[in-house]
Design a protein around this motif. Structure first.
Motif, mmCIF file in Angstrom:
data_model
loop_
_atom_site.group_PDB
_atom_site.id
_atom_site.type_symbol
_atom_site.label_atom_id
_atom_site.label_comp_id
_atom_site.label_asym_id
_atom_site.label_seq_id
_atom_site.Cartn_x
_atom_site.Cartn_y
_atom_site.Cartn_z
ATOM 1 N N GLU A 11 0.826 -1.220 0.000
ATOM 2 C CA GLU A 11 0.000 0.000 0.000
ATOM 3 C C GLU A 11 0.857 1.265 0.000
ATOM 4 O O GLU A 11 0.521 2.246 -0.664
ATOM 5 C CB GLU A 11 -0.976 0.002 1.171
ATOM 6 N N SER A 12 1.966 1.245 0.712
ATOM 7 C CA SER A 12 2.830 2.429 0.721
ATOM 8 C C SER A 12 3.434 2.668 -0.664
ATOM 9 O O SER A 12 3.619 3.816 -1.086
ATOM 10 C CB SER A 12 3.936 2.284 1.771
ATOM 11 N N ALA A 15 0.720 4.162 -2.973
ATOM 12 C CA ALA A 15 0.590 5.588 -2.707
ATOM 13 C C ALA A 15 1.691 6.393 -3.383
ATOM 14 O O ALA A 15 1.454 7.474 -3.919
ATOM 15 C CB ALA A 15 0.582 5.851 -1.205
ATOM 16 N N ARG A 53 0.801 9.124 -6.399
ATOM 17 C CA ARG A 53 0.844 10.486 -5.832
ATOM 18 C C ARG A 53 0.788 11.524 -6.945
ATOM 19 O O ARG A 53 1.156 11.262 -8.084
ATOM 20 C CB ARG A 53 2.101 10.675 -4.994
#
Length: 149
Positions: free
Chosen positions: A139-140, A143, A147
């Protein structure tokens, strides 16, 4: 007491001061991640053998070696994990606050090479469109990929 400490500090000078500072302060590992994009805007994802089952897809990432710039770290990691050559662009992410780790991520441009994965660490390397990422992407990392640029 403060004057004594200040006087001693001035006496030891140079490398000895650095050694004292190194011993006194916390030590951190620096994890460096590359958001590698090709000329079509696709992003490089690797399926990592050692990551948790169901969350194995992610960006090229690794820890900085002593004396290595963060930019050199991600160039090395991409080459080791995928065989590709890249150019580092702007800083995309910097985060501290973990006990022993700092995270750094860069936007990275693919400049050449053919896939040659490290079979110990990497099961698969593939280009994905940012709007069609596979199941199991960290998930990081999702992101970072999505972005605002």
């Amino acid at each position: 007491m403060k004057k004594v400490v200040a006087g001693l500090w001035r006496i030891i000078r140079g490398p000895m001061q650095w050694r004292v500072l190194w011993l006194w302060h916390s030590k951190f590992m620096v994890g460096v991640t590359g958001i590698v994009r090709d000329q079509d805007g696709r992003v490089l994802l690797l399926k990592h053998r050692l990551w948790p089952e169901g969350r194995q897809w992610g960006l090229p990432t690794g820890y900085a070696n002593a004396g290595e710039s963060f930019e050199d770290t991600i160039v090395r990691e991409v080459r080791e994990e995928s065989g590709l050559k890249v150019r580092v662009n702007e800083l995309a992410h910097l985060k501290s606050g973990y006990k022993l780790r700092v995270e750094v991520a860069y936007e990275v441009e693919f400049i050449g090479g053919e896939f040659r994965t490290d079979s110990f660490e990497i099961l698969e390397a593939t280009w994905f469109s940012p709007d069609q990422l596979p199941e199991g992407v960290q998930e990081s990392h999702r992101a970072l990929i999505l972005r605002e640029r």
